[in-house]
Design a protein around this motif. Structure first.
Motif, PDB file in Angstrom:
ATOM      1  N   ALA A   1      -1.789   4.470   4.568  1.00 45.83           N
ATOM      2  CA  ALA A   1      -3.260   4.519   4.575  1.00 45.83           C
ATOM      3  C   ALA A   1      -3.846   5.683   3.785  1.00 45.83           C
ATOM      4  CB  ALA A   1      -3.771   4.585   6.010  1.00 45.83           C
ATOM      5  N   THR A   2      -3.164   6.836   3.764  1.00 47.32           N
ATOM      6  CA  THR A   2      -3.761   8.010   3.109  1.00 47.32           C
ATOM      7  C   THR A   2      -2.743   8.806   2.291  1.00 47.32           C
ATOM      8  OG1 THR A   2      -3.389   9.208   5.168  1.00 47.32           O
ATOM      9  CG2 THR A   2      -5.641   8.569   4.725  1.00 47.32           C
TER      10      THR A   2
ATOM     11  N   SER B   1       0.850  -1.197   0.000  1.00 42.73           N
ATOM     12  CA  SER B   1       0.000   0.000   0.000  1.00 42.73           C
ATOM     13  C   SER B   1       0.886   1.248   0.000  1.00 42.73           C
ATOM     14  CB  SER B   1      -0.901   0.021   1.229  1.00 42.73           C
ATOM     15  OG  SER B   1      -1.748  -1.090   1.227  1.00 42.73           O
ATOM     16  N   LEU B   2       1.954   1.201   0.809  1.00 42.42           N
ATOM     17  CA  LEU B   2       2.855   2.359   0.860  1.00 42.42           C
ATOM     18  C   LEU B   2       3.525   2.573  -0.505  1.00 42.42           C
ATOM     19  CD1 LEU B   2       3.984   4.544   2.707  1.00 42.42           C
ATOM     20  CD2 LEU B   2       5.833   2.971   3.361  1.00 42.42           C
ATOM     21  N   ASP B   3       3.993   1.485  -1.134  1.00 44.11           N
ATOM     22  CA  ASP B   3       4.610   1.608  -2.473  1.00 44.11           C
ATOM     23  C   ASP B   3       3.625   2.239  -3.444  1.00 44.11           C
ATOM     24  OD1 ASP B   3       6.777   0.297  -1.535  1.00 44.11           O
ATOM     25  OD2 ASP B   3       6.356  -1.618  -2.551  1.00 44.11           O
ATOM     26  N   SER B   4       2.387   1.724  -3.404  1.00 41.92           N
ATOM     27  CA  SER B   4       1.375   2.214  -4.341  1.00 41.92           C
ATOM     28  C   SER B   4       1.120   3.700  -4.083  1.00 41.92           C
ATOM     29  CB  SER B   4       0.107   1.374  -4.172  1.00 41.92           C
ATOM     30  OG  SER B   4      -1.014   2.040  -4.648  1.00 41.92           O
TER      31      SER B   4
ATOM     32  N   PHE C   1     -11.514  15.419   3.567  1.00 42.38           N
ATOM     33  CA  PHE C   1     -11.013  14.244   2.860  1.00 42.38           C
ATOM     34  C   PHE C   1     -11.970  13.887   1.734  1.00 42.38           C
ATOM     35  CE2 PHE C   1     -13.726  10.618   3.950  1.00 42.38           C
ATOM     36  CZ  PHE C   1     -14.453  11.145   5.013  1.00 42.38           C
ATOM     37  N   GLY C   2     -11.386  13.263   0.722  1.00 40.30           N
ATOM     38  CA  GLY C   2     -12.189  12.775  -0.394  1.00 40.30           C
ATOM     39  C   GLY C   2     -11.503  11.552  -0.963  1.00 40.30           C
ATOM     40  N   ARG C   3     -12.069  11.001  -2.021  1.00 39.00           N
ATOM     41  CA  ARG C   3     -11.470   9.816  -2.628  1.00 39.00           C
ATOM     42  C   ARG C   3     -11.184  10.039  -4.098  1.00 39.00           C
ATOM     43  NH1 ARG C   3     -12.259   5.088   0.629  1.00 39.00           N
ATOM     44  NH2 ARG C   3     -13.505   5.822   2.354  1.00 39.00           N
TER      45      ARG C   3
ATOM     46  N   LYS D   1      -8.684   5.797  -3.266  1.00 41.42           N
ATOM     47  CA  LYS D   1      -7.709   6.182  -2.233  1.00 41.42           C
ATOM     48  C   LYS D   1      -8.176   7.458  -1.552  1.00 41.42           C
ATOM     49  CE  LYS D   1      -3.565   4.157  -4.192  1.00 41.42           C
ATOM     50  NZ  LYS D   1      -2.184   4.378  -4.594  1.00 41.42           N
ATOM     51  N   VAL D   2      -7.974   7.498  -0.222  1.00 38.07           N
ATOM     52  CA  VAL D   2      -8.380   8.672   0.546  1.00 38.07           C
ATOM     53  C   VAL D   2      -7.291   9.743   0.438  1.00 38.07           C
ATOM     54  CG1 VAL D   2      -8.869   9.526   2.877  1.00 38.07           C
ATOM     55  CG2 VAL D   2      -9.762   7.308   2.138  1.00 38.07           C
ATOM     56  N   VAL D   3      -7.726  10.984   0.130  1.00 36.99           N
ATOM     57  CA  VAL D   3      -6.795  12.116   0.037  1.00 36.99           C
ATOM     58  C   VAL D   3      -7.264  13.214   0.991  1.00 36.99           C
ATOM     59  CG1 VAL D   3      -5.672  13.788  -1.499  1.00 36.99           C
ATOM     60  CG2 VAL D   3      -6.545  11.644  -2.447  1.00 36.99           C
ATOM     61  N   ILE D   4      -6.312  13.732   1.772  1.00 34.26           N
ATOM     62  CA  ILE D   4      -6.623  14.838   2.688  1.00 34.26           C
ATOM     63  C   ILE D   4      -6.136  16.140   2.032  1.00 34.26           C
ATOM     64  CG2 ILE D   4      -6.310  15.709   5.066  1.00 34.26           C
ATOM     65  CD1 ILE D   4      -7.125  12.861   5.284  1.00 34.26           C
TER      66      ILE D   4
END
Ligand code: SAM
Ligand code: SF4
Length: 440
Positions: free
Chosen positions: A433-434, A373-376, A401-403, A408-411
């Protein structure tokens, strides 16, 4: 019915399908005059919508039932009901062992709830309905959304499952697969859009086998996506054996169908997959992943993995880890195998991986997924995306936040953004995670 002053509270456990089921039950009950209560404490009717997928899920519900039984001793007028998969699976035991429970109703029996509740109020005894149906889809009932100011809603497009994966209890608790009339699905999605929702997730245990007269799943997706280019459309879950090129072509040709596919692998070993009755091999699965990448190079792929299924060897486990690396999942739900009474695995395959081995394998799987997940997410830093804003960030009132389409969640800074807005952002930083972003 004389229910005008009575209130109902539904507590939901388990999957997304149960969220929609609770909303459907709420629609059925409010149509009969019940009001919605915000918690179990003051409600006249308390229903637990339950899950049987793993032993741990059921344990939590037994425990909660005891708490509510204690509450009922203080408030004897309260009606307590158990609905959903555990009600279906364990009706007799619940009736025998939990005298505080007034109502037991399985997933196809929700239309009878007003009657069962009415009988419980008038001292008519305990009501049980766990009949499964070949037809029930609750097609014409528009669920009462439990989050009315929401941006995103689930829409059930089918019920039940015919796949009989050997570990899984769902075909026994939810019955045979049936598809809902597409017109009612499109109508419900349009009503949601008109009410301000900007995303729908079409739900079924295996959406690729959706079929209603001449309408198959790609056609249904196309019709829902045609409601508005401002309505994002997602779906879950796709069974790998059935994910077709036509579906991928439909997605690729329709920008508001989200670039995210949840494709549960369960295991990376063909030997285990065969014992699981998944009806695909590792090679087939990887070929489908290639097909997704060919059709939509920017699509995110997520999965479900079970650690420690019957007969799983260290080599099988290594094959799962190598599959995860090869695909590079963005996200995964990961579980320890939990034997479920009545399934084929429980009847014919010993639960022979010791619990500590299951735990160790699951931990390895989770650690690897965190890395992936971190790599992605790292690969997204510097890239631009359109996000759909959902709400205020949990960590900071100055941020929302949105997707992304890839889920993927973006702040991002709040600016004057509101839930339901679309905004273009550039990714500036990430964790596993985000993503953090700036508005462009
Ligand atoms: N129909 C969907 C599918 O086939 O992917 C999802 C069904 S289930 C609600 C969600 C996930 O729970 C499954 O994909 C599987 O990984 C997991 N699961 C099901 N039965 C299980 C069991 N007996 N033990 C552990 N995990 C299980
Ligand atoms: Fe269970 Fe398999 Fe059906 Fe999913 S497809 S609900 S895992 S039997």
């Amino acid at each position: 019915m004389g229910n005008n002053n009575k209130t109902i509270y539904i507590e939901t456990y388990g999957c997304q399908m149960n969220v929609v089921d609770s909303e459907t039950v709420m629609a059925i009950m409010t149509a009969e005059g019940f009001g919605r209560a915000d918690d179990a404490l003051g409600a006249d009717v308390v229903l637990l919508n339950t899950c049987s997928i793993r032993e741990g899920a059921e344990q939590r519900i037994w425990h909660r039932l005891d708490e509510l039984a204690a509450q009922k001793r203080r408030r004897p007028g309260m009606v307590l009901g158990l609905i959903g998969c555990m009600a279906e699976r364990l009706a007799e035991r619940i009736v025998a062992e939990r005298p505080a429970v007034d109502i037991v109703a399985g997933p196809d029996a929700y239309r009878s709830l007003p009657m069962l509740v009415g009988e419980a109020f008038t001292g008519g005894g305990r009501g049980v309905n766990v009949e499964l149906s070949k037809e029930e889809t609750y097609a014409e009932i528009s669920p009462v959304r439990l989050d009315p100011a929401g941006v995103s809603a689930f829409v059930a497009i089918m019920r039940g499952c015919n796949n009989f994966c050997s570990y899984c209890v769902v075909p026994y608790t939810r019955g045979r697969e049936r598809s809902r009339d597409p017109e009612t699905i499109v109508r419900e999605a349009r009503e949601l859009f008109d009410a301000g929702y900007r995303e729908v997730t079409l739900l079924g245990q295996n959406v690729n086998s959706y079929s209603h007269e001449e309408v198959d799943f790609p056609e249904l997706l196309r019709r829902v996506a045609a409601i508005s280019s401002l309505l994002r459309v997602r779906f879950a879950t796709s069974h790998p054996k059935d994910i077709s090129d036509r579906l991928l072509e439909t997605m690729a040709a329709t920008p508001n169908i989200c670039r995210a596919i949840h494709l549960p692998a369960q295991s990376g070993s063909s030997h285990v997959l065969e014992r699981m009755n998944r009806r695909y091999t590792r090679e087939w699965y990887l070929e489908r992943i290639s097909a997704i990448r060919r059709a939509m190079p920017d699509a995110a792929i997520s999965t479900d993995i079970i650690a420690g299924f019957s007969g799983e060897t260290p080599e099988d486990h290594a094959a799962t880890l190598s599959l995860m690396r090869e695909v590079g999942y963005q996200f995964a739900f990961m579980f320890k195998y939990s034997e479920r009474e009545g399934t084929r695995a429980a009847q014919t395959m010993p639960d022979d991986v010791p619990d500590e081995v299951k735990t160790a394998r699951l931990e390895e799987i989770i650690a690897l997924q965190n890395e992936l997940s971190l790599d992605s997410n790292h690969r997204d830093v510097g890239r631009e995306f359109e996000i759909l804003v959902e709400g205020t960030s949990k960590r900071s009132a100055d941020k929302v936040f949105g997707r992304t389409s890839q889920n993927k969640v973006v702040i991002v800074p709040r600016d004057d953004l509101r839930p339901g807005d679309y905004v273009r952002v550039r990714i500036t930083d990430c964790s596993s995670a985000t993503l953090q972003g700036e508005i462009i």
